[in-house]
Design an enzyme around this catalytic site. Structure first.
Site, mmCIF file in Angstrom:
data_model
loop_
_atom_site.group_PDB
_atom_site.id
_atom_site.type_symbol
_atom_site.label_atom_id
_atom_site.label_comp_id
_atom_site.label_asym_id
_atom_site.label_seq_id
_atom_site.Cartn_x
_atom_site.Cartn_y
_atom_site.Cartn_z
ATOM 1 N N ASN A 116 0.894 -1.333 0.017
ATOM 2 C CA ASN A 116 0.030 0.036 -0.140
ATOM 3 C C ASN A 116 0.944 1.241 -0.006
ATOM 4 O O ASN A 116 0.293 2.387 -0.562
ATOM 5 C CB ASN A 116 -1.029 -0.069 1.275
ATOM 6 C CG ASN A 116 -0.248 -0.074 2.491
ATOM 7 O OD1 ASN A 116 0.763 -0.686 2.544
ATOM 8 N ND2 ASN A 116 -0.891 0.255 3.396
ATOM 9 N N GLU A 167 4.716 -3.511 12.426
ATOM 10 C CA GLU A 167 3.682 -2.305 11.950
ATOM 11 C C GLU A 167 2.403 -3.189 11.292
ATOM 12 O O GLU A 167 2.586 -3.706 10.092
ATOM 13 C CB GLU A 167 4.362 -1.366 10.848
ATOM 14 C CG GLU A 167 5.364 -0.724 11.660
ATOM 15 C CD GLU A 167 5.155 0.366 12.595
ATOM 16 O OE1 GLU A 167 3.710 0.579 12.742
ATOM 17 O OE2 GLU A 167 5.704 1.237 13.082
ATOM 18 N N CYS A 211 -3.114 1.163 6.755
ATOM 19 C CA CYS A 211 -2.956 0.672 8.233
ATOM 20 C C CYS A 211 -3.616 1.488 9.055
ATOM 21 O O CYS A 211 -4.387 1.242 10.043
ATOM 22 C CB CYS A 211 -1.664 0.252 8.613
ATOM 23 S SG CYS A 211 -0.475 1.764 8.461
ATOM 24 N N GLU A 213 8.258 3.525 14.250
ATOM 25 C CA GLU A 213 9.187 4.101 12.945
ATOM 26 C C GLU A 213 8.960 5.644 12.955
ATOM 27 O O GLU A 213 8.066 6.017 13.619
ATOM 28 C CB GLU A 213 8.525 3.352 11.896
ATOM 29 C CG GLU A 213 9.026 1.731 11.991
ATOM 30 C CD GLU A 213 9.003 1.169 10.640
ATOM 31 O OE1 GLU A 213 7.416 0.706 10.453
ATOM 32 O OE2 GLU A 213 10.016 1.160 10.017
HETATM 33 P P1 NAD Z 1 0.742 -9.112 3.939
HETATM 34 O O1 NAD Z 1 1.018 -9.717 5.137
HETATM 35 O O2 NAD Z 1 -0.012 -9.992 2.979
HETATM 36 O O3 NAD Z 1 2.231 -9.252 3.191
HETATM 37 C C1 NAD Z 1 3.215 -8.145 3.602
HETATM 38 C C2 NAD Z 1 4.455 -8.558 3.271
HETATM 39 O O4 NAD Z 1 4.935 -9.751 3.958
HETATM 40 C C3 NAD Z 1 4.314 -8.823 1.737
HETATM 41 O O5 NAD Z 1 5.932 -8.101 1.270
HETATM 42 C C4 NAD Z 1 4.480 -10.249 1.671
HETATM 43 O O6 NAD Z 1 5.448 -10.589 0.407
HETATM 44 C C5 NAD Z 1 5.414 -10.660 3.099
HETATM 45 N N1 NAD Z 1 5.069 -11.876 3.444
HETATM 46 C C6 NAD Z 1 4.206 -12.855 3.407
HETATM 47 N N2 NAD Z 1 4.378 -13.948 3.938
HETATM 48 C C7 NAD Z 1 5.489 -13.708 4.514
HETATM 49 C C8 NAD Z 1 6.203 -14.788 5.241
HETATM 50 N N3 NAD Z 1 5.786 -16.065 5.606
HETATM 51 N N4 NAD Z 1 7.555 -14.393 5.751
HETATM 52 C C9 NAD Z 1 7.897 -13.261 5.394
HETATM 53 N N5 NAD Z 1 7.478 -12.285 4.649
HETATM 54 C C10 NAD Z 1 6.250 -12.722 4.153
HETATM 55 O O7 NAD Z 1 0.126 -7.711 3.855
HETATM 56 P P2 NAD Z 1 -0.305 -6.868 2.617
HETATM 57 O O8 NAD Z 1 -1.662 -7.545 2.247
HETATM 58 O O9 NAD Z 1 0.803 -6.808 1.518
HETATM 59 O O10 NAD Z 1 -0.589 -5.582 3.502
HETATM 60 C C11 NAD Z 1 -1.689 -5.169 4.151
HETATM 61 C C12 NAD Z 1 -1.520 -5.176 5.395
HETATM 62 O O11 NAD Z 1 -0.482 -4.366 6.052
HETATM 63 C C13 NAD Z 1 -2.965 -4.667 6.390
HETATM 64 O O12 NAD Z 1 -3.084 -5.339 7.116
HETATM 65 C C14 NAD Z 1 -2.468 -3.280 6.606
HETATM 66 O O13 NAD Z 1 -3.088 -2.721 8.022
HETATM 67 C C15 NAD Z 1 -1.072 -3.498 7.027
HETATM 68 N N6 NAD Z 1 0.029 -2.406 7.050
HETATM 69 C C16 NAD Z 1 0.577 -1.935 8.110
HETATM 70 C C17 NAD Z 1 1.085 -0.653 8.108
HETATM 71 C C18 NAD Z 1 1.610 -0.072 9.422
HETATM 72 O O14 NAD Z 1 2.371 0.771 9.356
HETATM 73 N N7 NAD Z 1 1.153 -0.224 10.605
HETATM 74 C C19 NAD Z 1 1.569 -0.104 6.832
HETATM 75 C C20 NAD Z 1 0.986 -0.674 5.755
HETATM 76 C C21 NAD Z 1 0.169 -1.815 5.690
#
Ligand code: NAD
Length: 496
Positions: A168, A266, A300, A477
């Protein structure tokens, strides 16, 4: 590389031409092919069509990146802090020179509007400058221990750091972790999300152009299970910064536990904007609009709940609905009010949440449907959606939808507003609108969230720490606190 946004957009729309894009992982200062030879496709979410390919990384690629980062760390940790300052400032300048190209790529990869991407790129250059300014200020303190001993603390870089990036905010999430890590003297292996790999690769190349030694900054692209999982679990990694979903965050937490690797999480949120009975209704409606519909709600910290006092509910909803119904949705490169949903899979998830709300009989007062770009009939879009008067235990109040869907809760008192705000398992952001500062501050004191804004929603910035409580994660962060993840303290004593 400094081609204008107008040129890039005209090439893309009128001539179906793309700028030349990175074709490999970025390891040891160069783009390299992947071990498996396999590729993944990158899609423009606003058309649903593939525009480029990138490498599907695996454990062998991760191993190479970690070998480079381990070597890179030994050199980088010994550089003079003043040299790190100069280098990170040069990288920020290069980001600004390439502002249009990076913004174009960010829009194309993620589906967000060009204006949003431009803000992310400019903010990321600022992040590099902010942490450049910190690189020569990471001092310790001398500690009085009595007449027979001298003692002091030293702040040291933790070592090789791993950064798992979501789709995102591909540029700013990448830079907000990488900039303090590099400033502290750490080396990096980053894994961008599988739908948005390009800006991280491009910024890694810019860092190298700014003079970063080979091996200090590495990017491995690919799927989470294939490239992310072997990275976080490797004992050469001394800190993992993970930004993404709660489910994957929990997996990562379990994966790093045997190595006792340091971790920043995060995760998600279900953040409220609270409109108290005495607030400026116009300002609260405008705040609520952009709290949820910025980046199509894929944030998020989106204000995905509106907690509104009954006395002003009708007036606020009138204003909010008029604005929401007037939002222009379309291809991000045409700069509408709201862009696309990042992937077909995520659009299906958002849509399923709303279909379940419909089946429960929830009061959807606007939107509620999948749509396409009105100009082309293509792409992955969802209507700006508002669901009114929901109960606290409704799934639309409790579950993160991560799309342009606002859940409205009506309350009769400040106390009820507080209970509603704290009544989910998340704790990321809260906006409070009131003309009475004491009333607003009482809520700010009692709300459990990482950051609170009064009479504003998207406040804060690079200088203020950002992070969550509860299932929104832990660690901070940005700001000075953002350096804590990448440094460790050593105490040294001398007997006199
Ligand atoms: P996701 O958890 O599906 O993926 C995030 C990242 O993790 C991707 O790069 C993915 O390839 C990687 N990943 C997936 N499985 C993994 C594993 N087993 N080991 C290591 N890495 C792995 O999340 P998403 O759908 O890409 O993002 C959306 C989510 O992220 C939402 O829930 C949102 O709230 C959260 N988000 C949080 C913040 C914050 O700062 N708190 C910022 C942006 C997004």
């Amino acid at each position: 590389m400094s081609i204008s946004a107008e040129q890039l957009i005209a090439d893309y729309f009128d001539r179906a031409q793309m700028p030349s894009l990175p074709t490999g992982h970025f390891i040891n200062g160069a783009f390299v092919a992947g071990d498996s030879g396999e590729k993944l496709q990158s899609f423009d979410p606003a058309t649903g069509e593939a525009f480029a390919e990138f490498v599907a990384g695996n454990a062998t690629d991760v191993d190479k990146a970690l070998a480079a980062a381990t070597k890179g760390f030994e050199a980088w940790r010994k550089t003079k802090p003043a040299d790190r300052v100069a280098l990170l400032n040069r990288a920020a300048a290069l980001m600004r020179q390439n502002h249009d190209l990076l913004s174009f790529m960010e829009t194309l990869d993620s589906g967000k509007t060009l204006a949003e991407a431009e803000g992310d790129v400019a903010g990321s250059a600022r992040l590099l400058e902010y942490y450049a300014g910190a690189a020569d200020k990471l001092d310790g303190r001398s500690v009085p221990m009595g007449p027979d001993q001298m003692a002091w603390t030293v702040r040291e870089p933790v070592g090789v750091t791993a950064h798992i990036i979501p789709w995102n905010y591909p540029t700013s999430t990448f830079v907000r972790g990488v900039a303090p890590a590099l400033a502290a003297g750490c080396s990096v292996v980053a894994k961008p999300a599988e739908t948005t790999p390009f800006t991280a690769l491009m910024i890694a190349e810019l860092l190298s152009e700014a003079g970063l030694p080979d091996g200090v900054m590495n990017v491995v692209t690919g799927l989470g299970g294939d490239a992310g999982a072997p990275l976080v679990v490797d004992p050469r990694v001394k800190h993992v910064t993970f930004t993404g979903s709660v489910a994957t965050g929990v997996n990562v937490m379990q994966a790093v536990a045997p190595n006792v690797t340091r971790l920043t999480l995060e995760l998600g949120g279900k953040s409220p904007l609270i409109a108290l009975s005495d607030c400026d209704v116009e300002a609260a409606a405008e705040g609520a609009l952009w709290a949820i519909f910025s980046n199509s709600g894929q944030i998020c910290s989106a204000g995905s709940r509106l907690i509104v006092h009954r006395d002003i509910h009708n007036a606020l909803m009138d204003k909010l609905l008029t604005r929401a119904k007037g939002l222009k949705v379309g291809h991000g490169l045409r700069n509408p009010d709201m862009g696309a949903i990042n992937s077909q899979a995520h659009l299906d998830r958002v849509s399923a949440h709303v279909e379940r709300a419909k089946a429960r009989g929830c009061n959807i007062v606007t939107g509620g449907n999948v749509m396409t770009d009105p100009e082309t009939g293509k792409g992955w879009f969802f209507e700006p959606t508002i669901i009114d008067d929901l109960a606290q235990d409704d799934p639309a109040v409790q579950e993160e939808i991560f799309g342009p869907v606002l859940a409205v809760q009506v309350v009769d008192s400040d106390e009820e507003a507080l209970q509603a705000a704290n009544g989910t398992e998340y704790g990321l952001v809260t906006g409070i609108y009131s003309r009475d500062i004491s009333r607003a501050l009482r809520l700010a004191r009692d709300v459990d969230a990482g950051q609170i804004s009064i009479n504003d929603y998207w406040a804060g910035g690079i200088e203020l720490p950002f992070g969550g409580n509860g299932k929104s994660g832990f660690g901070r962060e940005k700001g000075w606190e953002g350096l804590d993840a990448y440094t460790k303290f050593k105490s040294i004593t001398v007997k006199l």
